[in-house]
Enzyme design. Structure first.
Site, PDB file in Angstrom:
ATOM      1  N   GLU A   1      51.140  34.012  43.417  1.00 53.12           N
ATOM      2  CA  GLU A   1      50.300  34.907  42.639  1.00 53.12           C
ATOM      3  C   GLU A   1      50.324  36.235  43.389  1.00 53.12           C
ATOM      4  OE1 GLU A   1      46.160  33.768  42.366  1.00 53.12           O
ATOM      5  OE2 GLU A   1      45.662  35.487  41.112  1.00 53.12           O
TER       6      GLU A   1
ATOM      7  N   ASP B   1      36.258  39.262  42.966  1.00 48.47           N
ATOM      8  CA  ASP B   1      36.711  38.987  44.328  1.00 48.47           C
ATOM      9  C   ASP B   1      35.619  39.153  45.368  1.00 48.47           C
ATOM     10  OD1 ASP B   1      39.534  38.241  44.260  1.00 48.47           O
ATOM     11  OD2 ASP B   1      39.802  40.180  43.286  1.00 48.47           O
TER      12      ASP B   1
END
Lengths: 267, 406
Positions: A57, A68
């Protein structure tokens, strides 16, 4: 190291088949382009490819990464300060392919940089440089019509998410639109290494399995070989991000060592 | 999928939360079920007379509604043109319009059984309003606030703490409202099962732009009636400042079908459009275009690569790189028009209104006053301007003293 044929959805399917034949889950590290700097990020990805991870990824940095945690926030902020753009990330994938990396690569980006680039242009360019799919955390299936159409034309995977909060109706909705695999978020929260995985994880996965045969890739919180070992029984693949990014602060070798230990735990 | 039922109150947004091409729900999957749940709970509350009664009762006995409309006689005479009226949201409890939405959402949170409230704040007004509503209803309250804003809005930080809220400084990015929203969303993703996100402006994913507008629409509903009662007719122009745009949409909504009433939103011009240091999302299309930030599609200040830009305004409440999606739509269909006032113009308006009317406006609201000051002299004495005085300026004294001292 596994040798894979094809690209896009085909390559991703082949990746899972190879792992299935070995009775293990596929391991897909996340790594952002531009951290600690451009060259070092490519070196880290190459080093992980050498120890036999199954796919990648590849993170495109964004100024406002709201899914995040602190580790990836700081890393992608640094990448932006290093001048990393969407175009530079596409060049990175191209460079990685030129260096002989065969594993599937999915590009992860928040939506706005891709809208600024142009949806069709981005998907085409990503395909041309050798990317196999897209992961867009702030794009639920309800809003994804254009991406779905363009990705289908290019035979690219378009990855949607499921979370512990997803009810049966949403599991069905995501399963219906999934192309490649479903990214299953292990916990209610943001990315980041955790010491323990949630206790009800197996129940959650069972709830998803009851609705779909689509392959499941687990992410968020996975950081240690003991976690990786659990994945063989639980899911078709898993993603490790923050722990590898943190290791990158110690250098490429630390990234490679951690990737190797996570990979070895699967055998 | 949601079992959303279209309401009679208005045609928009559509069932997917869109105002034309703007709006929607661009959030991580973890939050999608929470948004579905919120939509359902909101529809249910709106259909329940008891909810409306309780909100109306609090508005009357706690907030002090209706807030008056004040004729600004000396300001109007000084400018020598249109007659200026002020909708006095500065007189609402806690000193700004933010309490209208905070009470509505806090009642909804209690109804949904959520005991923990989180909020973001820029100027601190929404944080204070949320902390107030939480205190009133016995809910736990955490407010995310950029550290830059904490420094320039100290009195509000202290007020929130007095009200029992936990103020969490945000050190990421530009350390202002945008980053406070990021952090609030991260908290919500983590604690979604127990937590109600009390979003303070008409932005974010559906249903927030609709819900915030509805809770703020009391401003325009009252003002429209007050103008009819006191002046005998509607104003020619309604003016409001636009950060996220909640006070503006709250004023505009009641006038949306009054075609003869011009609706004017005033963005933060900062140091001027040329300087690129501003928050004028509609004025500077060299760095602002449709994009997605914080769950909604609207105009977003961004660089060529789609990275969100840092903004500047003397007023923390307008210092935000995007704008509520309904404003983007009203602008596109030309129902509302958007202009800007610079920091300097807002400061002048701040002083002029204080001197001539004995009303110290918030720096945010001063942007709307500045536009009235520009327009009134070009209009005739029998024309009427209605300005939404969205908040009072006590919180801004430090900032103004510094700005004027320089």
């Amino acid at each position: 190291m596994t040798t894979l044929i094809g690209r896009g959805l085909q390559a991703i399917d082949a990746m899972f088949r190879a792992a299935e034949q070995a009775n293990r889950a596929a391991f897909l590290p996340y790594f952002p382009i531009g951290f600690p700097d451009y060259d070092a990020s490519l070196a880290a990805i190459e080093a992980m490819a050498q120890v036999g991870v199954d796919g990648f990824e590849i993170g495109i940095p964004f100024s406002d990464p709201l899914a995040d945690g602190p580790t990836i926030q700081a890393a992608t902020q640094r990448a932006l300060e290093n001048g990393i753009t969407v175009k530079r990330c596409l060049q990175a994938v191209k460079a990685l392919r030129q260096r002989g990396i065969k594993q599937p690569m999915l590009m992860m980006s928040y939506l706005n940089p891709l809208l600024a680039y142009g949806v069709e242009a981005f998907v085409k360019d990503a395909c041309n440089v050798g990317a196999d799919g897209l992961i867009i955390p702030d794009l639920p299936p309800e809003e994804a019509n254009l991406f779905a159409e363009v990705c289908a034309q290019e035979d690219m995977a378009l990855i949607f998410f499921l979370a512990p909060t997803s009810n049966q109706a949403r599991i069905r909705l995501v399963a219906k639109q999934a192309r490649g695999f479903i990214y299953v978020v292990s916990l209610t929260g943001i990315t980041g290494a955790r010491k323990d995985l949630p206790e009800d994880l197996a129940d959650f996965i069972a709830r998803v399995r009851a609705e779909t045969d689509t392959r499941l890739v687990l992410g968020f919180g996975i950081s240690q070989p003991e976690h990786a070992r659990m994945m063989n029984e639980l899911v078709d693949g898993f993603i490790v991000g923050s722990a590898l990014v943190r290791a990158a602060e110690q250098g490429t070798e630390a990234v490679q060592n951690l990737a190797q230990s996570l990979r070895a735990a699967l055998d | 999928m949601t079992d959303y039922i279209k309401r009679n109150l208005t045609d928009l947004p559509d069932e997917w939360g869109y105002f034309g091409a703007f709006g929607g729900r661009f959030v991580p999957e973890t939050l999608m079920p929470a948004l579905d749940e919120l939509i359902a709970a909101y529809q249910e509350a709106m259909a329940d007379p008891a909810f409306h009664q309780e909100l109306a009762h609090l508005q009357r006995t706690y907030t002090g509604r209706p807030t008056p409309v004040t004729y600004a006689r000396r300001l109007s005479e000084h400018l020598g043109g249109a007659q200026i009226y002020l909708k006095r949201e500065d007189l609402a409890h806690t000193g700004a319009h933010k309490i209208n939405n905070a009470l509505g959402q806090a009642l909804l949170a209690r109804r949904m059984g959520k005991k923990r409230i989180i909020a973001e704040t820029g100027a601190g007004q929404h944080g204070v309003a949320s902390a107030t509503a939480a205190a009133l209803l016995g809910l736990e309250c955490h407010v995310y606030m950029g550290s830059v804003d904490i420094a320039r809005q100290q009195p509000n930080v202290f007020r929130m703490k007095l009200l029992g809220a936990d103020v969490i400084p945000v050190e990421s990015g530009s350390k202002t409202l945008k980053d406070a929203i990021n952090e609030a969303i991260r908290d919500w993703v983590t604690n979604v099962r127990t937590t109600f996100y009390l979003l303070g402006s008409a932005l974010g994913p559906h249903p927030y732009p609709m819900m915030v507008r509805d809770f703020q629409s009391v401003i325009g509903v009252e003002a429209r009636q007050q103008m009819l009662e006191e002046v005998g007719r509607l104003p020619d122009v309604c003016i409001a400042c636009v950060g996220g745009g909640s006070n503006a949409i709250g004023l505009f909504h009641a006038f949306r079908d009054d075609g003869a009433v011009d609706l004017i939103g005033v963005e933060a011009g900062g140091h001027g459009v040329e300087s690129k240091q501003h928050a004028a999302r509609f004025a500077d299309l060299s760095i602002s275009r449709p994009g997605v930030l914080h769950g909604t599609r609207s105009y977003v200040m961004q660089n060529e690569d789609g990275q969100i830009m840092e903004t500047h305004s003397i007023s923390a409440g307008l210092d935000y790189p995007s704008v509520g999606p309904e404003h983007a739509y009203l602008r596109e269909i030309e129902r509302a028009y958007y202009t800007l006032a610079t920091d300097g113009e807002a400061l002048e308006a701040f002083q002029l209104l204080s001197e001539l009317e004995g009303i110290i406006p918030a720096l945010e609201s001063s942007h709307a006053v500045a536009e009235a000051i520009k327009r009134a002299p070009q209009m005739s004495v029998d024309e009427i301007i209605l300005v939404n005085l969205s908040g009072r300026g006590d919180k801004d004294l430090d900032t103004v003293i510094k700005a004027l001292g320089e």
